[in-house]
Design a protein around this motif. Structure first.
Motif, PDB file in Angstrom:
ATOM      1  N   TYR A 107       0.715  -1.213  -0.042  1.00 55.97           N
ATOM      2  CA  TYR A 107       0.046   0.046   0.192  1.00 55.97           C
ATOM      3  C   TYR A 107       0.836   1.276  -0.092  1.00 55.97           C
ATOM      4  O   TYR A 107       2.039   1.310   0.352  1.00 55.97           O
ATOM      5  CB  TYR A 107      -1.006  -0.195   1.152  1.00 55.97           C
ATOM      6  N   ARG A 124     -12.323  -7.879   4.635  1.00 50.79           N
ATOM      7  CA  ARG A 124     -12.186  -6.552   3.904  1.00 50.79           C
ATOM      8  C   ARG A 124     -13.511  -5.984   3.876  1.00 50.79           C
ATOM      9  O   ARG A 124     -14.507  -6.597   3.662  1.00 50.79           O
ATOM     10  CB  ARG A 124     -11.937  -6.966   2.451  1.00 50.79           C
ATOM     11  N   HIS A 128     -11.744  -0.543   4.398  1.00 46.43           N
ATOM     12  CA  HIS A 128     -10.408  -1.095   4.950  1.00 46.43           C
ATOM     13  C   HIS A 128     -10.292  -2.573   4.851  1.00 46.43           C
ATOM     14  O   HIS A 128     -11.176  -3.462   4.103  1.00 46.43           O
ATOM     15  CB  HIS A 128     -10.406  -0.892   6.240  1.00 46.43           C
ATOM     16  N   VAL A 129      -8.997  -2.750   4.414  1.00 45.76           N
ATOM     17  CA  VAL A 129      -8.508  -4.398   4.608  1.00 45.76           C
ATOM     18  C   VAL A 129      -7.757  -4.358   6.024  1.00 45.76           C
ATOM     19  O   VAL A 129      -7.068  -3.793   6.504  1.00 45.76           O
ATOM     20  CB  VAL A 129      -7.290  -4.603   3.531  1.00 45.76           C
ATOM     21  N   ARG A 142      -8.682   0.926   1.861  1.00 43.81           N
ATOM     22  CA  ARG A 142      -8.746   0.302   0.627  1.00 43.81           C
ATOM     23  C   ARG A 142      -8.178   1.300  -0.354  1.00 43.81           C
ATOM     24  O   ARG A 142      -7.523   0.635  -1.308  1.00 43.81           O
ATOM     25  CB  ARG A 142     -10.137  -0.141   0.347  1.00 43.81           C
ATOM     26  N   VAL A 145      -4.519   0.559  -0.912  1.00 45.17           N
ATOM     27  CA  VAL A 145      -3.784  -0.606  -1.346  1.00 45.17           C
ATOM     28  C   VAL A 145      -3.546  -0.722  -2.594  1.00 45.17           C
ATOM     29  O   VAL A 145      -4.446  -0.397  -3.523  1.00 45.17           O
ATOM     30  CB  VAL A 145      -5.029  -1.690  -0.709  1.00 45.17           C
TER      31      VAL A 145
END
Length: 155
Positions: A107, A124, A128-129, A142, A145
């Motif tokens: 990221y 996920r 967000h992850v 995200r 990323v």
């Protein structure tokens, strides 16, 4: 730089996969190899594993579709496989299927530098992850990323 006909090959591979009960996971073209090599990754539409025999049987309709398209005018090798370890997670099904598996997230931070974080995939969400790193949940936006890959457990 992607091969100029990659998009057309992906379209052909996607429709041929769907006609045969598979989802297309990816297409790669290696023009530096002699003969050129085209790798096609598939999985069952329902998400089940694809056997070696199924990969072999899909080779014929895929090869026929490529020949019919006349996109390739040189010798090539066609390789059919299914996703495995070290593969990139892309869609919601990937993130659901591999929940709890070890991953590495590449990221960009606020300064634009590329960073990497490894841990177990927690989930996920929309924004967000979520990674489980030694019992602590870390969230990566995200939008920042670059890629999420399955990795092997280090031990």
């Amino acid at each position: 730089m992607p091969h100029p006909i990659l998009t057309d090959l992906e379209t052909i591979a996607s429709s041929t996969a769907a006609e045969n009960g598979f989802d297309l996971c990816g297409v790669k073209v290696f023009t530096h190899l002699k003969p050129m090599t085209m790798q096609v990754q598939i999985r069952h539409i329902g998400g089940g594993d694809v056997s070696l025999e199924e990969c072999a049987s899909f080779s014929a309709p895929m090869g026929e579709a490529i020949e019919t398209s006349q996109l390739l005018n040189e010798a090539y090798v066609l390789e059919i496989s299914s996703p495995g370890i070290d593969d990139q997670l892309v869609n919601d099904r990937d993130f659901q299927t591999f929940r709890g598996f070890p991953i590495e997230v590449a990221y960009r931070n606020d300064q634009g530098s590329e960073l990497r974080q490894a841990g177990l995939l927690h989930k996920r969400s929309t924004d967000h992850v979520h990674l489980n790193i030694k019992g602590k949940i870390n969230r990566i936006l995200r939008k920042d990323v670059i890629a999420v890959h399955l990795t092997r457990l280090k031990g």
